[in-house]
Write a protein that holds these residues in place. Structure first.
Motif, PDB file in Angstrom:
ATOM      1  N   PRO A  30       0.833  -1.215   0.000  1.00 47.16           N
ATOM      2  CA  PRO A  30       0.000   0.000   0.000  1.00 47.16           C
ATOM      3  C   PRO A  30       0.864   1.260   0.000  1.00 47.16           C
ATOM      4  N   GLU A  31       0.408   2.266  -0.721  1.00 50.52           N
ATOM      5  CA  GLU A  31       1.179   3.492  -0.856  1.00 50.52           C
ATOM      6  C   GLU A  31       1.461   4.143   0.502  1.00 50.52           C
ATOM      7  N   LYS A  32       0.541   4.014   1.445  1.00 52.27           N
ATOM      8  CA  LYS A  32       0.764   4.594   2.770  1.00 52.27           C
ATOM      9  C   LYS A  32       1.951   3.936   3.473  1.00 52.27           C
ATOM     10  N   MET A  33       2.115   2.617   3.245  1.00 50.22           N
ATOM     11  CA  MET A  33       3.278   1.933   3.813  1.00 50.22           C
ATOM     12  C   MET A  33       4.571   2.464   3.202  1.00 50.22           C
ATOM     13  N   VAL A  34       4.571   2.651   1.885  1.00 45.16           N
ATOM     14  CA  VAL A  34       5.749   3.177   1.196  1.00 45.16           C
ATOM     15  C   VAL A  34       6.090   4.568   1.734  1.00 45.16           C
TER      16      VAL A  34
END
Length: 315
Positions: free
Chosen positions: A278-282
């Motif tokens: 997920p982009e939030k993790m990145v």
């Protein structure tokens, strides 16, 4: 008492007198009460830990409590019986309630606990070729970003003790413990069939008792945490049907922190097709200065420059 479950998996009923449990292991048991309420009873739980200095009040630790049948009944203390006179289940004796037979093996991985001390006489134990240490890129990100090279264990860095598994292979893992210290190993991502335990190393006895050799029955027990006692080996199997990056480590926190672990990289080719980060993790990783692509050092190919040196047991 009767064991009916281990590590969240139902077992065939097994009558025992006691349970030997390592850190993180779980059991459910049925205890049949007496028909008479003439007495209340004191129960006893004794905790042994070989890594703690043997000292009164410290090791072993004894816990007691009351089994109450009736408020005004007298308390009856049952004499403490020697452990050698009790029936204790071995890891391979339990059988699974689902009655699945032993899996046929496609690949075997053999791991041996290697205990050593550093120049400051601090003890360490390695399970793979080196002590497990975190690298600059989380191993899951490397598995997802390295394309076909993700199938090569070298790209993860020697510090990870990575083993790449093929999708749907049945993997047999043998863990040997030639040391005086017990270890309890936890598998992330899988329950495993406990196939066999037996003696290993320079001694065939522990505390004066022979290490038994036990082969599982026709329906090996499934569980996620196994105890490998001193001078013992254990043989387990599972099917690699859960693509991901899975930690296999000692469940004693200080041993895990010091590097007693390996990483199973399961079907990275399938993982790349099924999963993305997920982009939030990145974004969270980038805010912390953590790389999210590349090999263990954040580079392409096999360039691992910038990684701290791997720590290998002395040969």
């Amino acid at each position: 008492m009767t064991v009916i479950e281990a590590d969240g998996v139902e077992s065939m009923p097994l009558e025992v007198d006691g349970l030997s449990m390592g850190p993180g292991q779980r059991y459910s048991v049925i205890v049949t009460a007496h028909k008479s309420d003439e007495f209340n009873y004191i129960y006893n739980v004794t905790s042994y830990s070989r890594f703690i200095t043997k000292e009164e009040g410290l090791r072993p630790i004894v816990y007691t409590g009351l089994i109450k049948y009736k408020d005004d009944a007298p308390t009856k203390t049952i004499p403490v019986v020697s452990d050698n006179q009790l029936v204790w289940p071995e890891e391979a004796q339990l059988q699974a309630y689902d009655k699945q037979p032993r899996l046929p093996v496609d690949r075997q991985i053999e791991l041996t606990v290697n205990r050593f001390t550093d120049v400051y006489n601090v003890p360490y134990s390695a399970l793979g070729s080196s002590l497990y240490k975190s690298v600059l890129v989380p191993t899951l990100y490397t598995a997802l970003s390295m394309g076909n090279l993700a199938n090569n264990s070298s790209v993860y860095g020697p510090q990870t003790n990575a083993y790449v598994l093929k999708h749907l292979d049945v993997v047999e893992i043998v863990i040997n413990n030639p040391a005086i210290e017990d270890h309890t190993f936890h598998f992330h991502g899988h329950n495993v069939q406990v196939i066999e335990t037996g003696p290993f190393g320079s001694s065939s006895t522990i505390n004066g008792q022979p290490v038994p050799h036990i082969l599982s029955g026709p329906w090996p027990m499934w569980r996620d945490t196994v105890q490998v006692r001193a001078f013992e080996f254990i043989r387990v199997r599972f099917r690699a049907d859960n693509p991901g990056v899975w930690f296999l480590h000692c469940h004693l926190a200080v041993h895990m922190y010091n590097g007693l672990a390996v990483v199973l990289i399961e079907a990275p080719d399938v993982l790349q097709q099924r999963q993305s980060v997920p982009e939030k993790m990145v974004e969270m990783c980038k805010r912390q200065g953590i790389h999210t692509q590349g090999n263990g050092a954040g580079h392409q190919g096999f360039d691992l420059s910038g990684l701290p040196p791997a720590v290998y047991p002395p040969s």
